[in-house]
Design an enzyme around this catalytic site. Structure first.
Site, mmCIF file in Angstrom:
data_model
loop_
_atom_site.group_PDB
_atom_site.id
_atom_site.type_symbol
_atom_site.label_atom_id
_atom_site.label_comp_id
_atom_site.label_asym_id
_atom_site.label_seq_id
_atom_site.Cartn_x
_atom_site.Cartn_y
_atom_site.Cartn_z
ATOM 1 N N GLY A 166 14.076 39.612 72.141
ATOM 2 C CA GLY A 166 13.987 40.630 73.193
ATOM 3 C C GLY A 166 13.022 40.704 73.916
ATOM 4 N N GLU A 277 19.407 29.580 71.766
ATOM 5 C CA GLU A 277 18.592 29.517 73.048
ATOM 6 C C GLU A 277 18.046 28.137 73.525
ATOM 7 O OE1 GLU A 277 18.450 34.048 73.897
ATOM 8 O OE2 GLU A 277 16.657 33.366 73.075
ATOM 9 N N ARG A 294 23.184 36.930 65.857
ATOM 10 C CA ARG A 294 23.853 38.228 66.052
ATOM 11 C C ARG A 294 24.829 38.028 67.352
ATOM 12 N NH1 ARG A 294 20.982 39.503 70.629
ATOM 13 N NH2 ARG A 294 18.864 39.084 70.370
#
Lengths: 508, 172, 508, 172
Positions: A166, A277, A294
């Protein structure tokens, strides 16, 4: 296979609401948890049941393993869905759930631990034959070692937290002079966010795209990918606008990236939904970035173009069901774009804002889905993430999706605090965005100084008129009220005068 | 009634009157037909020359400053009686052009660390203070060149939005 | 081909909002019109511009041709979209638009006139080789003629207005004794609704399904159909719940009905979007009912399963564009269900209600679309149709759609007036509905006396508790406030007592 | 505090107390832990034994009668102090079991036509009056057998919801 009957959602805000909706859609009882600040929060109102788990700071509520486990036992829940953030990628907590005989809706603790450590993940990626950006670890205590390794790779350098995610604990360093300070900041942010200050460095690509592959695997070794999401519009390494499919994706590249993503799943015995990613360079070569073990914030764009409900699939996998979807079932129907609606001031470097939503009305109608964590009169507290909602639009193609996105952003009504709505609206008009020519450098390149020119001269004129009219009407009302009071007073005066005249013996 | 309204760099001269049950506005000489219906305490629907707007006008609690929410934007507005504004201008009292020599907390949060001390000269863009809010560390930077005159908060302290953090003297 | 730049929407409520959204989605300026009662209505707030067109009764505003034309000219609009109801199927108004050089977004006036007269439409249907329910016209002035023709066809008989639509001017007659009274009522309702009291009769099928075909044709002779909608859940001949596809449809029957629908379009040189309505008997034989020469209330279910935006297509056709869609482009993706949210009391024979929406929060999240004509604090006035919104859900199959529909209905928050939300929720649990075994007799058969058992014993207990708790808290607050006042008073008393003591020369 | 609460055919005996910062309710002998937060004037979020409800409780302006909106339903509720309710019952004053001998307008609208006159005997289901509302003709039917005692409105008249239209005498 164990049917789950009751799920405790160890989260808050829009993702808790999203998961509660999925539970309702399959007849599972949903249990919310809440801190003091969230006693009347929307996710509490939405859930079938709700349990108080502590004080407002998340370290005293949403992050406290014991409190979450207690609420799970008290409510008789079979399973915990962690959402994203908080305990979602916490291997210790996932293990605790297993020990307590609670189903943790997510991968196995060892997978979380392995992929959550970015340094370990790099090793797994190498073993899975994934391309990697040049980078390395170093002795965190030895600044000279760090500096010399950074010079070897060459500036700009990206410092990343080993336990990161994040965008937290992440810093770009342009020149050696800034290295020490940035390292310190990144490490301290990593400690406060993850309780783990280890950082490592990577070559910083200047204009990469952030493209990720959604994957879904079951407990029986089956796995599929659900296409890519392009998430290049970021600020402070946090995504703001995401879409699926990517405007530059080709079927060949999609297959290559999808295969690579599934290889790393196989290597790690991955179970559940996850995201691999990648960074994609201007020549369309791609590099492994990390695996998020997740549900992702931006999962709805995938849902809208594939028709698959990812939360339902997560639950089915957690029950032990075999995937009912094969790779060939996954098509791409149209185009979806997500805008993150954050309580932030884009002009002030996206500084978080708090406040009360005096007005809050969602856009609706054809092709618009909003996952909101707040409703009218909600308070946005200081303690948690500033994202209050996600607005996702669907169109038969990217052009229709962009047009609809503009409409829906204009339809969104918020008063009481600043949001990213106006910023997103500006991006939808940006020629580079419209042509799909984007990278993670987009915001800095297109809007240096974050001057988004949100207000046209016409809008300024209209806003000025609106305030003047409102002021005039209010002042006029006060004047009229006063006059009417004056009149009443004069009537009284007349009345008393008459009385007085009477008393004086007058005749009228 | 005549108002002087300021939004960012723009200043508008607006005249409004109520005539035969209609509001008529004149903005910088152009006439605009206005229809307005209150939707609540602060919200209205307004038709300006038949263009439709839903607006929320909120007073900021201090003189002349209001905030209007319109078309997804939060817009700070200064509104004053036109004649008063003209008088003030003549007297050189235009408060809105004055340079801001205070740093106020731009959000509620926890002060992590000061990067400056009293007496320091700072250049535009220099980091002044780090505030943690909503789990992010936010570096507050200097808006211009100045000298730090006083510091009114300390590390580890919680601040509310608008709390005074430090004061400058102009670096002239 | 003439590009339309500005559209005046000659309607109100949810359909005006729907059309405004389509305009925004393609960059067309939208112009709303409003009556006195609608000065702050949602469609006015949503539109780019808005014009006042008269007093609250629709006969003095939304139905006044001159006022609509004047607003169109004043606003410089190129086109008028009539929505449904009001002027949507008024051939005189459509002709007036042509005369005034305004594009009327709908079929040609002569098509509207021909198909709007149900007696003429029957003739066209015969010419188009469509199966028809036995029925006939008769001399409206000659009651004996009517009675004898009714007996020929056999009871039950359905009396229908020649100019009818939307269930108005329609009556079922079970036995000859009731015929005269029903004829009178139907005719008087038809006069007040359409200004045309002509009625005709048809054999009344006992348990037919109402299934309709959405068609779309351009000015160049191209036409496609967009599958069927099943609209069998009706009360007072008005639809309440619609879905697409029909749970009993087969590809073969769909093709047969689609072909029949396209034949009548060809026969009438139909241009634009339209709906050919059929009754389908228990043996799956189908009969022509009527053609609605306009956008249908329930069009969103078709949009959700085909991905086609019907309002956009209407606008493109009105501009003179050729259809870009071929029949082969129209697939069926999943399943969609629409619930009409009406301000009505289902327990009281769906009696209309008016009031203020003290609370109004739309369901949202995955697979939910709401087209609402109202927002929080809107007033629902007495003058217009009681439908305030349409809630439409999408699922990958009918089962998922039903589950999502339940969730979304439970998520809908309305206070201030009664609605059909609870009724729709009850239907979603009905075994016959769930199995797809439905007909237009569904409500009367399943819920005679309209006793929907909306409240379970559990809900009654919870509601009782909620009211008691609320009462207790309010009473407690009043008590505490009084006590605190009492305390203040006693403090004052003590204060004065002390003062008095002082004055008396005491020491404290 | 002890209340007697009636919803449709059900009557509940509810006791509520406030103890150590918690509300505890007892309904027909079962204990329920209550947590309640006001969301506005009439709306609250309530946790009843941790079950979550968003409720809107509105007073109907006359004695004991309230309306609660919960889970998409509008539910009419009668609430009374328990002891008072018991006293009334003993005295045979239970107003809620009394037969309703008045016909009030069930919605605002226009009275089109009366199907009965004063003195008529009507059977359950007989049409009494036709009211036009929201463009529909609504036939109001008799809820039971009775005799029309008086008519308080006339054809062509507009009525508000709740206006008295006619009165019956019981057909006994």
């Amino acid at each position: 296979m164990k049917k789950i009957k009751k799920i405790l959602i160890a989260n808050r805000g829009e993702i808790a609401v999203r998961i509660i909706r999925a539970c309702r859609d399959i007849g599972i009882t949903s249990v919310a948890v809440f801190s003091d600040a969230d006693a009347s929060a929307y996710h509490v109102r939405m859930a079938d049941e709700a349990y108080h788990i502590g004080a407002s700071p998340s370290s005293e509520s949403y992050l406290v393993h014991d409190n979450i486990i207690k609420a799970t036992k008290d409510s008789g829940s079979d399973a915990i869905h962690p959402g994203y953030g908080f305990l979602a990628e916490n291997a210790t907590f996932a293990q605790r759930c297993i020990d307590e005989n609670i189903i943790f809706i997510g991968p196995k603790p060892e997978t979380i631990a392995l992929l959550g450590d970015k340094l370990e993940a790099r090793k797994v990626a190498i073993a899975s034959d994934m391309p990697l950006v040049p980078g390395c670890e170093f002795d965190n205590e030895n600044m000279e070692d760090a500096l010399s390794k950074a010079s070897e790779i060459g500036y700009p350098i990206l410092i990343k937290a080993a336990a990161g995610g994040g965008g937290k604990g992440m810093r770009v360093v342009d020149k050696p002079e800034d290295f020490k300070e940035s390292l310190k900041r990144a490490s301290s942010e990593a400690i406060s966010a993850f309780g783990d200050g280890r950082v490592y460095i990577e070559k910083y690509l200047l204009r990469p795209r952030h493209i990720e592959i959604q994957i879904l695997t079951d407990q029986h070794g089956n796995g599929i990918h659900l296409n890519e999401r392009e998430c290049s519009i970021q600020r402070r390494h946090q995504k703001l606008i995401e879409e699926s499919p990517s405007p530059v994706m080709t079927p060949e590249l999609r297959k290559k990236m999808g295969d690579a993503a599934l290889r790393i799943c196989k290597e790690t015995n991955y179970v559940g939904a996850g995201t691999v990613e990648f960074m994609v360079d201007e020549d369309m070569s791609f590099f492994f970035l990390e695996v998020n073990t997740r549900l992702q914030v931006e999962h709805p764009v995938t849902e809208l173009v594939t028709g698959v409900d990812l939360v339902k699939e997560q639950i089915a996998v957690a029950e032990g069901a075999k995937l009912t979807l094969a790779q060939d079932d996954i098509g791409i129907n149209g185009h979806a774009i997500e805008c993150r609606i954050c309580a932030e001031d884009p002009q002030q470097n996206f500084m978080p804002c708090t406040g009360t939503l005096n007005n809050y009305r969602l856009p609706a109608g054809p092709g618009v889905r909003v996952d909101s964590g707040v409703v009218i009169y909600s308070e946005v507290p200081i303690y948690y993430d500033p994202m209050i909602a996600k607005m996702v639009v669907w169109g038969k193609d990217r052009t229709e999706a962009i047009e609809r996105c503009k409409r829906a952003l204009e339809e969104y009504r918020v008063s009481g605090l600043k949001t990213t709505i106006g910023f997103c609206r500006v991006v939808m008009d940006n020629k580079k965005f419209v042509s799909g020519d984007i990278s993670t450098a987009f915001i800095n390149e297109e809007y240096p100084n974050h001057n988004f020119v949100l207000l046209s001269d016409e809008l300024k004129e209209q806003a000025a008129l609106a305030v003047a009219v409102d002021t005039f009407i209010n002042e006029r009302k006060i004047r009229l009220d006063e006059e009417s009071n004056q009149n009443k007073k004069s009537e009284w005066k007349n009345h008393y005068r008459k009385q007085a005249v009477k008393r004086l013996g007058g005749n009228s | 009634m005549r108002y002087s309204v300021k939004i960012e760099d723009k200043e508008f001269d607006i005249h409004i009157e109520y005539k035969s049950e209609k509001y008529i506005a004149t903005i910088d000489g152009k006439e605009v037909l206005v229809d307005s219906h209150k939707l609540g305490e602060s919200r209205s629907i307004m038709l300006l020359n038949n263009k439709s707007f839903e607006v929320d006008v909120r007073s900021n609690g201090y003189d002349n400053s209001k905030t209007v929410f319109v078309l997804g934007q939060e817009i700070p507005v200064e509104i004053e009686n036109y004649n008063l504004a003209q008088l003030k201008k003549k007297a050189g009292m235009s408060s809105s052009t004055k340079m801001d020599l205070t740093l106020k907390a731009p959000m509620p949060g926890l002060i992590l660390e000061f990067k400056v001390s009293v007496g320091d000269s700072v250049k535009k863009g220099d980091p002044l203070v780090i505030i943690e809010a909503m789990k992010m560390e936010n570096v507050i930077k200097a808006a211009g060149d100045a000298v730090v005159k006083s510091i009114s908060a300390e590390s580890g302290q919680s601040v509310e939005k608008g709390d005074l953090i430090l004061e400058f003297e102009s670096d002239e």
